[in-house]
Each structure stands twice: as structure tokens, then as C-alpha cells.
Design an enzyme around this catalytic site. Structure first.
Site, mmCIF file in Angstrom:
data_model
loop_
_atom_site.group_PDB
_atom_site.id
_atom_site.type_symbol
_atom_site.label_atom_id
_atom_site.label_comp_id
_atom_site.label_asym_id
_atom_site.label_seq_id
_atom_site.Cartn_x
_atom_site.Cartn_y
_atom_site.Cartn_z
ATOM 1 N N CYS A 180 -2.841 -0.769 3.101
ATOM 2 C CA CYS A 180 -2.008 -1.833 2.542
ATOM 3 C C CYS A 180 -2.802 -3.115 2.359
ATOM 4 O O CYS A 180 -2.516 -3.903 1.453
ATOM 5 C CB CYS A 180 -0.796 -2.068 3.432
ATOM 6 S SG CYS A 180 -1.219 -2.495 5.142
ATOM 7 N N HIS B 58 1.564 -4.988 8.779
ATOM 8 C CA HIS B 58 1.689 -4.447 7.426
ATOM 9 C C HIS B 58 1.643 -5.600 6.432
ATOM 10 O O HIS B 58 2.203 -6.672 6.665
ATOM 11 C CB HIS B 58 2.999 -3.669 7.285
ATOM 12 C CG HIS B 58 3.174 -3.040 5.938
ATOM 13 N ND1 HIS B 58 2.359 -2.048 5.457
ATOM 14 C CD2 HIS B 58 4.094 -3.279 4.950
ATOM 15 C CE1 HIS B 58 2.748 -1.688 4.251
ATOM 16 N NE2 HIS B 58 3.797 -2.425 3.922
#
EC number: 3.4.19.12
Length: 631
Positions: free
Chosen positions: A177, A433
Site C-alpha cells: 500500500c 495502512h
């Protein structure tokens, strides 16, 4: 009866022959692969095509449409599935059009040391080796270019528009990510995308190995044409090539990956002109990547003892801003970034003029604002749970003029187009994240979480706890040569200082020569040899460059020689004039404070222009400007 000769074992002989055969085949293929690696085979002569110019790739064959694994190594644009398809396309017209597609056989390779030169007799099978080192020839024969990329062309890319482009999601390839959000932000950086889609880098690439800019061009082209999320494995699998500390499958920092990616693209741009070691530091600031992300920071230190000011400049690709105290907005963080800092105690400043450690005031400002401004908020401190999660408000329109070195001219205004957010648990800095918010070229905002895309409003974007902010100037910089003008001014000031020092030395020698020549001469203080203007009108001369210190020294020395060679009549007239002047002062007819200029009675026997010696102080320079070139 014994047989004469060497006994022969048939089985041993057979094994020996087989072994020699396989060794010969192995040596042949080894030499062939080595030659193919270190030599470029040129077969562009009229004889035809009898060499395979192949390189590994994965596209459709341009002849039969099947899956291809090779491409033409000359133009790097046309792809084939086999040598037969390439020969067919070569004979059907690609031989004539290959030069138009991209790089020809005469283009020097960036890595190969030698190359094959096509035979002038038209027979490609009779190609000969040109024993010329391409690498050495490039370094010695290539002339350094002052401007590597035209700034006018960059301005066109900066104003480029394509409202049909839509965001495309990227699949998470395992803790990727951090790379996905950076690839999304770079894919919506207008001048970079315009260059890759309109002009492209593949045809001009000089690298024979893996190239990040070529792969990113493929990524942008695929993202602009695809309606479904795809995997960016062509880039994720090469993380070690982009940054030495990055690794596939690990959680990495998004800002660190962006720094590596920008540095890699800058290195690719420099490789086209010989590399970082060959291109001058001043020309390294004229690449496309520097035009996009490059700016200039100014660090100014002022001594509190002698008020001496020292300026240092440093190239910047992004702006790392800390969040000290109760700062709650981006503007307050920038105020802290440009605030004055006192150097004292154990952190005292060594002044070049005082030659001692003194108390000084230091201030960091932006000398030249970039076209694309990347701001990273320093949210990570020491410890595994040391992330700062407080919200810092940021505007859609950012005015950078208050933080410029000279106050700015009002043109350093930016618009927000990308935001990167790090989601965590318990303020952890070692895992989390990344998501990003992107504005398309029509002004619509989207929330992108790997492969998921959601349309959002501007208020949702401005309410996020941002980690990175990307701003684009409303108007591109008018010129890219402001740094050069500064350097020219510095060189001009340094030249003036050198000339002043030379003049002082010459003046002192002139005074000594005059005093030793005659003790009854009038008093002369610090003469500087000048020529008074001629009474007769004359057209104004054209501006000429300032003379060098050696020329000034020679001119002044010639004046000293002319003074020393005055005849006895001139000396007697000077003595008489000086005696008359002393008598007038004694009688009160003249002011004793007025210095008698004996040079008024001097005349050059070769010219009618009188020589005048006047008082002149050399300019004092309080600013010692230094330049730091980013490597």
C-alpha cells in the site's frame, strides 16, 4: 610378437571425443552470448536482415498478434513472438521505418564498450567490428549541455489537460500500500503524466537494464486505458532496484519510497547525457524531474559580533515540516520552519570574518519554490508507539510567499491535488495502512484504498490527518534561471573584491614610488589611477566586460612608470607649485585642510588627456555567499 605403437581403447576414445564435442559447443555458446552482450550488431545496410535483435518483453506480436516475449532492440517499440515474425516484418518495411521508431544502430549504448559497424558494401553478413570504446568516446567527445530539457516544453506539459482520464485502482501485492499511494500521486502529477503520455521515455531511453521511468510509463499507459484494477508487480518486484533499503513484502514508509522514486527518475534523466559524474552540477538542475519537483532552500546565518551574513543554498525535492508545540495548521508549521534560530552555547557558529565561535542568528527560507510542492509532516518520533496523530489543518489554496527569502512576488500560490493518510492502531509507527485522496483533472476528488475507489467531497479531504500533501502551482514558474543569475551576481561581486585588493596593492606601491621620487611633492592619499573625461565630445563607448585584476594591475603599473619617467622640468614645476602652495597657506590665502592635487600639473607626453588621482575606497562586502550543489 608384440604390436608396435600406442594401445588404443575404443571406449575411452569415444568418451574423449564426446567430451571434447560438448566442451566445444559450450565454449561456442559462451562466446556467442558474451559477444551478444557486449557488442551491438548493426545490420541496417541494404543487404537485408540476418541478425536477431531481440530483447525480453511481454506484449502482443505486431505481426501475428500472439503473445510476444521479444522486441526489436533498436527502436524498442515493435514486439514479436519469434524470429520468423521479426524477419517478416523487417523485410516488409520495418527496416526502413526502424529509425523513425526510436534509437538506431548508430546510437551509442550506455553500457556496451564496443559495437559492430555495418559493412559499407551492403552485405550484412560481412559486418566488421569497430574497435572503438563507446563509453570512453562518449565521455571525451560529448560536449556538456547547459540546458538538458527545454523549460518552454515543460511549461506546455504543465498546462496540459486531459479530462477523459479517470482514476484506476491498484491491487495490493502484499504490504504494497505504501507504493500504491505514491504511484497514484505520481500518476496524477500533471507535467509528469503529460510527458509520458504525449512524448514518452521508452524511445529515448539509453539504458539496457531495468529502467524505472520506462516501467512507470507502462504503468501510466495501462492505468489510463484500464477500467479495472491491475497489479503493479512490474514495479513492486523491483523495489531493491529503486531503493537499496526497500524490500518486497515488507511494510515501508511512503515518503521514503517517493524520495527513492524521484531520485531514480532524476538519475535516468542524467544517464541520457552521460550520467551524474559527467553532467555539470548547474546543468543537473535543468532536467524534467528538477523542473517538476526541484526547488531551492536558503540558510542565512548572521553573526551578532560583526554582522557578517553568510548564505548557503541547498537543492530540495520536498519539504519536511515538523509539528512543534501547539501548531495546529500547516501555516503555523511553516512559520516554525522559517522561524529564526539562535546559535549559542554548545551550538555556537564559527564566523569566517571573526575567526571565532560566536553567537549567531540562523533562518531557513525558500529561495526558489518548486512547481510541484511535496510536504511531508513529520509525525514519527522515537519509539514504536511514538506517532503524532494530532490533526493539522491544511488549506486547498496555499500561499507560499510569506515563507520566501525575499518575500515573493505573489506568484507562489498552490492548489492541493493529492493527500496521503496513514491509518494506524495505538499510535504505532511500525505498522499500519496507507490510503490517498486524488483530484482528477476535472476537479473531482476520489478516495483510493488500493483497488477500491470512492468519490468524496473536498470537505472530507480537508478533515483528514494528512501525512503527505502534494500541491501544484497555479501558474508555472516564469523562468528556471534565477539561480544562475544569483551565481553570476556572486561571481561579479567576487571579481570586484579581487579588483579592489589588487588596486590597494598597486596604490600602495604608487605612493611609495612618488614619495621616494621627491620629498617636496604635495600630499597624495590612496591614489587610484583614473582618466578624467576628455573635453571634446565623443560617442559613448559600447559596454565591455570588466577587466581582469591582472589587466588593472598592468594599467596602474604603467601609470607608475609614466610618473617615474617625468622629466626634470615637470619635477621642478611640481616643486615650485608645492612651494607656492605652502607660502599661500602660511599667508592665510588658502585653507590648509584642502589637499593640493599635484597631479593636476602632470601631463602625459603621449596624450592630451590629463591624469587625475582621486580618493576612492574599495567596496566592502558584508555578504559571503556560498553555493551548495545537490549531488
Amino acid at each position: 610378437m608384440h604390436e608396435v605403437g600406442f594401445p588404443l581403447d575404443l571406449s575411452v576414445f569415444t568418451r574423449l571425443i564426446a567430451t571434447l564435442f560438448f566442451l566445444a559447443v559450450g565454449v561456442f555458446y559462451f562466446l556467442k552470448n558474451t559477444a551478444a552482450k557486449y557488442f551491438d550488431i548493426g545490420a541496417a545496410a541494404a543487404g537485408g536482415f540476418d541478425r536477431d535483435f531481440m530483447a525480453v518483453d511481454a506484449e502482443d506480436c505486431s505481426v501475428c498478434g500472439n503473445f510476444s516475449t521479444k522486441k526489436c532492440s533498436r527502436c524498442k517499440s515493435v514486439r514479436y513472438c519469434s524470429a520468423e515474425c521479426q524477419r517478416s516484418d523487417w523485410s516488409s518495411g520495418h527496416q526502413r521505418n526502424c529509425r523513425d521508431y526510436g534509437i538506431t544502430t548508430l546510437t551509442p549504448s550506455a553500457k556496451n564498450g564496443l559495437r559492430f559497424r555495418a559493412s559499407p558494401f551492403g552485405d550484412s553478413s560481412a559486418s566488421s567490428i569497430a574497435l572503438i570504446s563507446e563509453r570512453g568516446q562518449n565521455k571525451s567527445s560529448l560536449k556538456p549541455r547547459e540546458v538538458l530539457f527545454p523549460y518552454e516544453e515543460f511549461v506546455e506539459y504543465f498546462n496540459w489537460d486531459n479530462p477523459e482520464l479517470a482514476p484506476c485502482g491498484l491491487m495490493n501485492c502484499g504490504n504494497s500500500c505504501f507504493a500504491n499511494v505514491i504511484l497514484q500521486c505520481l500518476s496524477w502529477t500533471r507535467p509528469l503524466v503529460a510527458y509520458l503520455l504525449e512524448k514518452g521515455h521508452k524511445r529515448e531511453c539509453m539504458r539496457n537494464d531495468w529502467c524505472f521511468l520506462c516501467e512507470f510509463q507502462t504503468h501510466v499507459e495501462r492505468a489510463s486505458q484500464s477500467r479495472f484494477p491491475f497489479s503493479p508487480m512490474n514495479i513492486i518486484s523491483r523495489l531493491t532496484n529503486i531503493g537499496g533499503t526497500l524490500g518486497y513484502g515488507r511494510q515501508e514508509d511512503a515518503h521514503e519510497f517517493m524520495r527513492y522514486a524521484i531520485d531514480m527518475m532524476q538519475s535516468v534523466c542524467l544517464d541520457e547525457f552521460g550520467g551524474e559524474k559527467i553532467v555539470p552540477p548547474r546543468s543537473q538542475e535543468t532536467t524534467l524531474i528538477q523542473y517538476i519537483f526541484g526547488g531551492l532552500l536558503q540558510s542565512q546565518v548572521q553573526c551578532t559580533v560583526c554582522n557578517h551574513v553568510s548564505d548557503q543554498y541547498e537543492n530540495m525535492m520536498d519539504l519536511i515540516v515538523e509539528m512543534h508545540g501547539d501548531a495546529g495548521s500547516l501555516e503555523e508549521c511553516l512559520d516554525q520552519f522559517t522561524a529564526e534560530e539562535w546559535l549559542h552555547g554548545d551550538n555556537m557558529y564559527k564566523c569566517d570574518r571573526c575567526s571565532d565561535y560566536v553567537k549567531a542568528c540562523k533562518r531557513l527560507t525558500i529561495r526558489r519554490a518548486p512547481n510541484i510542492l511535496t510536504i511531508a509532516l513529520k509525525r514519527y518520533q522515537g519509539g514504536r508507539y511514538g506517532k503524532l496523530n494530532k490533526r493539522i489543518s491544511f488549506p486547498e489554496t496555499l500561499d507560499l510567499n510569506p515563507y520566501m527569502s525575499e518575500g515573493g512576488d505573489g506568484s507562489d500560490v498552490y492548489k492541493l491535488y493529492a493527500v496521503i493518510v496513514h491509518l494506524d492502531m495505538l499510535n504505532a509507527s511500525f505498522f499500519g495502512h496507507y490510503i490517498c485522496y486524488i483530484k482528477d483533472f476535472c476537479g473531482n476528488w476520489y478516495r483510493i484504498d488500493d483497488s477500491e475507489i470512492e468519490s468524496v467531497e473536498l470537505e472530507d479531504v480537508l478533515s483528514q490527518r494528512a501525512y503527505m500533501l502534494l500541491y501544484s502551482r497555479i501558474q508555472a514558474r516564469s523562468s528556471s534561471s534565477c539561480l544562475r543569475s544569483e551565481v553570476k551576481d556572486e561571481k561579479k561581486t567576487d571579481t570586484l573584491d579581487t579588483e579592489s585588493c589588487v588596486k590597494e596593492l598597486v596604490e600602495s606601491s604608487m605612493v611609495g614610488a612618488i614619495e621616494s621620487r621627491s620629498s617636496t611633492h604635495a600630499t597624495i592619499e590612496d591614489p587610484v589611477c583614473e582618466q578624467s573625461p576628455s573635453p571634446s565630445p565623443s560617442p559613448s563607448p559600447s559596454p565591455s566586460p570588466s577587466p581582469s585584476p591582472s589587466v588593472l594591475a598592468s594599467e596602474c603599473c604603467s601609470e607608475v612608470e609614466r610618473i617615474d619617467t617625468l622629466d626634470s622640468e615637470s619635477n621642478s614645476s611640481i616643486d615650485d607649485s608645492a612651494t607656492d602652495h605652502q607660502e599661500d597657506v602660511a599667508n592665510g590665502n588658502k585653507d590648509p585642510e584642502v589637499k593640493y592635487q599635484a597631479a593636476d600639473s602632470w601631463s602625459d607626453p603621449t596624450t592630451s588627456t590629463p591624469l587625475v588621482c582621486t580618493k576612492s575606497k574599495p567596496p566592502v562586502r558584508d555578504m559571503d555567499t556560498k553555493m551548495i550543489d545537490a549531488q
